[in-house]
Design a protein around this motif. Structure first.
Motif, PDB file in Angstrom:
ATOM      1  N   SER A  52       7.349 -11.401  -7.281  1.00  0.00           N
ATOM      2  CA  SER A  52       7.665 -12.382  -8.409  1.00  0.00           C
ATOM      3  C   SER A  52       8.457 -11.841  -9.654  1.00  0.00           C
ATOM      4  CB  SER A  52       6.612 -13.238  -8.792  1.00  0.00           C
ATOM      5  OG  SER A  52       5.637 -12.783  -9.662  1.00  0.00           O
ATOM      6  N   MET A  53       8.221 -10.438  -9.851  1.00  0.00           N
ATOM      7  CA  MET A  53       8.734  -9.677 -10.993  1.00  0.00           C
ATOM      8  C   MET A  53      10.177  -9.048 -11.051  1.00  0.00           C
ATOM      9  SD  MET A  53       6.244 -10.214 -13.319  1.00  0.00           S
ATOM     10  CE  MET A  53       6.267  -8.922 -14.511  1.00  0.00           C
ATOM     11  N   GLY A  54      10.849  -9.200  -9.772  1.00  0.00           N
ATOM     12  CA  GLY A  54      12.146  -8.573  -9.663  1.00  0.00           C
ATOM     13  C   GLY A  54      13.145  -8.619 -10.958  1.00  0.00           C
ATOM     14  N   GLY A  55      13.442  -9.810 -11.492  1.00  0.00           N
ATOM     15  CA  GLY A  55      14.212  -9.952 -12.641  1.00  0.00           C
ATOM     16  C   GLY A  55      13.730  -8.834 -13.717  1.00  0.00           C
ATOM     17  N   VAL A  56      12.576  -9.286 -14.291  1.00  0.00           N
ATOM     18  CA  VAL A  56      11.775  -8.631 -15.220  1.00  0.00           C
ATOM     19  C   VAL A  56      11.858  -7.002 -15.135  1.00  0.00           C
ATOM     20  CG1 VAL A  56       9.703  -8.230 -16.188  1.00  0.00           C
ATOM     21  CG2 VAL A  56       9.958 -10.485 -15.489  1.00  0.00           C
ATOM     22  N   ILE A  57      11.509  -6.402 -13.961  1.00  0.00           N
ATOM     23  CA  ILE A  57      11.668  -5.095 -13.675  1.00  0.00           C
ATOM     24  C   ILE A  57      13.040  -4.572 -13.860  1.00  0.00           C
ATOM     25  CG2 ILE A  57      10.880  -3.102 -12.236  1.00  0.00           C
ATOM     26  CD1 ILE A  57       8.163  -4.873 -13.719  1.00  0.00           C
ATOM     27  N   ALA A  58      13.961  -5.232 -13.067  1.00  0.00           N
ATOM     28  CA  ALA A  58      15.000  -4.763 -13.058  1.00  0.00           C
ATOM     29  C   ALA A  58      15.751  -4.635 -14.403  1.00  0.00           C
ATOM     30  CB  ALA A  58      15.934  -5.853 -12.290  1.00  0.00           C
ATOM     31  N   ALA A  59      15.543  -5.655 -15.380  1.00  0.00           N
ATOM     32  CA  ALA A  59      16.284  -5.582 -16.593  1.00  0.00           C
ATOM     33  C   ALA A  59      15.462  -4.328 -17.455  1.00  0.00           C
ATOM     34  CB  ALA A  59      15.660  -7.050 -17.489  1.00  0.00           C
ATOM     35  N   ALA A  60      14.328  -4.318 -17.283  1.00  0.00           N
ATOM     36  CA  ALA A  60      13.495  -3.266 -17.902  1.00  0.00           C
ATOM     37  C   ALA A  60      14.132  -1.840 -17.521  1.00  0.00           C
ATOM     38  CB  ALA A  60      12.090  -3.192 -17.891  1.00  0.00           C
ATOM     39  N   LEU A  61      14.064  -1.782 -16.438  1.00  0.00           N
ATOM     40  CA  LEU A  61      14.544  -0.261 -15.752  1.00  0.00           C
ATOM     41  C   LEU A  61      15.988   0.103 -16.083  1.00  0.00           C
ATOM     42  CD1 LEU A  61      12.458   0.094 -12.154  1.00  0.00           C
ATOM     43  CD2 LEU A  61      11.975   1.199 -14.624  1.00  0.00           C
ATOM     44  N   VAL A  62      16.791  -0.926 -15.647  1.00  0.00           N
ATOM     45  CA  VAL A  62      18.362  -0.663 -15.979  1.00  0.00           C
ATOM     46  C   VAL A  62      18.509  -0.477 -17.405  1.00  0.00           C
ATOM     47  CG1 VAL A  62      20.407  -1.931 -15.668  1.00  0.00           C
ATOM     48  CG2 VAL A  62      19.070  -2.063 -13.982  1.00  0.00           C
ATOM     49  N   SER A  63      18.236  -1.285 -18.484  1.00  0.00           N
ATOM     50  CA  SER A  63      18.365  -1.086 -19.775  1.00  0.00           C
ATOM     51  C   SER A  63      17.875   0.398 -20.412  1.00  0.00           C
ATOM     52  CB  SER A  63      17.645  -2.009 -20.735  1.00  0.00           C
ATOM     53  OG  SER A  63      16.445  -2.468 -20.363  1.00  0.00           O
ATOM     54  N   ILE A  64      16.567   0.672 -19.832  1.00  0.00           N
ATOM     55  CA  ILE A  64      15.979   2.063 -20.275  1.00  0.00           C
ATOM     56  C   ILE A  64      17.086   3.198 -19.839  1.00  0.00           C
ATOM     57  CG2 ILE A  64      14.138   3.576 -20.013  1.00  0.00           C
ATOM     58  CD1 ILE A  64      12.253   1.339 -19.819  1.00  0.00           C
ATOM     59  N   ASN A  65      17.349   3.259 -18.494  1.00  0.00           N
ATOM     60  CA  ASN A  65      18.419   4.098 -17.921  1.00  0.00           C
ATOM     61  C   ASN A  65      19.778   4.005 -18.636  1.00  0.00           C
ATOM     62  OD1 ASN A  65      16.230   4.855 -16.057  1.00  0.00           O
ATOM     63  ND2 ASN A  65      17.411   3.910 -14.156  1.00  0.00           N
ATOM     64  N   MET A  66      20.110   2.930 -19.233  1.00  0.00           N
ATOM     65  CA  MET A  66      21.263   2.756 -20.022  1.00  0.00           C
ATOM     66  C   MET A  66      21.363   3.224 -21.173  1.00  0.00           C
ATOM     67  SD  MET A  66      23.974   1.474 -18.208  1.00  0.00           S
ATOM     68  CE  MET A  66      24.915   0.691 -19.501  1.00  0.00           C
ATOM     69  N   GLY A  67      19.968   3.664 -21.778  1.00  0.00           N
ATOM     70  CA  GLY A  67      19.984   4.354 -22.973  1.00  0.00           C
ATOM     71  C   GLY A  67      19.350   3.501 -24.224  1.00  0.00           C
ATOM     72  N   ALA A  68      18.742   2.254 -23.728  1.00  0.00           N
ATOM     73  CA  ALA A  68      18.414   1.280 -24.720  1.00  0.00           C
ATOM     74  C   ALA A  68      16.728   1.518 -25.209  1.00  0.00           C
ATOM     75  CB  ALA A  68      18.148   0.061 -24.106  1.00  0.00           C
TER      76      ALA A  68
END
Length: 316
Positions: free
Chosen positions: A40-56
């Motif tokens: 149930s956490m797909g959107g949550v985890i994707a937002a966190a990992l993608v933004s961290i990988n983007m340098g946020a």
């Protein structure tokens, strides 16, 4: 893309193994709850990992992710990407001391707004493409088994991510079953190619079979023979999956290890084991056929070049 792939493993793969195998099949309630919670956490985890990988800033990334309860993995991906772009800019603009609190108060509603706005776009484009692929796989299973299996294995071995792609398309059912089995069977193709052409050492052979992305430098240097062989090996493995009607309702598990494990959550273990064995054989065949053709063409070219370079010596 690596953030999206990581999110797929952290959510869809965990859900497939713990919810469907340990929870539904084996009846272990605690592990079933682990799978349901992760899924149930797909959107949550994707937002966190993608933004961290983007340098946020990690705090910004978590704030953005925490606001996405109930959102799917693709809106989370778009949200993480945009927050990854906006986060560093916002952090520079805000005065020191209030940058964390102020940024959090701005990012939380902005993140939710982005995810809600991107959901219709996702539903009308990528998800529709995934639906077309699923329908095609059902109507022409063997043709799609070969084509989809071959293409997915090439993407799996390339610097792109087959896990991210299948997650973006939300592939399920037979189409995802083909993608997962092809990724597993094609791992043996890569092993044969590396071994026969003496690419790297034993460690590289094992690594490319387990996760091709770890050997991206060697793959790109030998791309033609590897991708050609992968298309054959992945295609054969895909046909095997289509023949046994392997179902996989865990999107984003198109990689050797997830492709090995996830099908057990949706099919009888006996059928999956047989399919995996035959897919591995198909992958080996693809590797031998691809490298044999490649080496034959290489010998012919070398012979022609030798004749052109030393015409008198060859005539004698």
């Amino acid at each position: 893309m690596s953030g999206l792939a990581g999110a797929a493993v952290a959510t869809f793969l965990i859900e497939a193994i713990f919810k469907y195998i340990f929870g539904d099949f084996l009846g272990i309630k605690l592990l079933g709850e682990v799978g349901s919670s992760s899924g149930s956490m797909g959107g949550v985890i994707a937002a966190a990992l993608v933004s961290i990988n983007m340098g946020a800033n990690p705090i910004y990334a978590v704030v953005a992710a925490a606001s996405l309860k109930g959102m799917g993995i693709l809106p989370g991906f778009f949200d993480g990407y945009l927050i990854g772009l906006a986060g560093p800019v916002l952090e520079k603009k805000l005065p020191k001391g209030i940058d964390i609190i102020g940024g959090a108060l701005i990012i939380a509603p902005l993140s939710r707004l982005i995810a809600q706005a991107s959901t219709p776009l996702v539903n009308s484009t990528l998800l529709n493409i995934g639906d077309v692929i699923r329908v095609a796989a059902e109507q022409s299973p063997f043709v799609m088994g070969f084509l989809l299996g071959g293409i997915i294995k090439i993407i799996c071995t390339s610097p792109l991510s087959s896990m991210a792609l299948t997650a973006m398309l939300n592939l399920k059912g037979l189409a995802m079953g083909i993608a997962g089995i092809a990724s597993f069977g094609g791992a043996f193709t890569n092993g044969v190619v590396f071994k026969r052409l003496k690419i790297g050492d034993k460690g590289n052979v094992i690594a490319v079979m387990l996760e091709p992305l770890t050997q991206a430098d060697l793959v790109t240097k030998n791309a033609v023979v590897i991708y050609f062989s992968d298309f054959i090996g992945g295609g054969i493995a895909g046909i095997v999956a289509a023949y046994f009607k392997i179902i996989n309702n865990a999107p984003g598990t198109a990689s050797p290890i997830p492709g090995l494990l996830a099908p057990f959550g949706f099919n009888s273990p006996k059928k999956v084991i047989i399919a995996l064995l035959l897919a591995a054989i198909g992958g080996l065949i693809g590797g031998f056929v691809g490298t044999t053709i490649y080496m034959f063409i290489k010998r012919v070219r070398e012979k022609r070049l030798s004749v052109k370079k030393y015409p008198i010596d060859n005539a004698v």
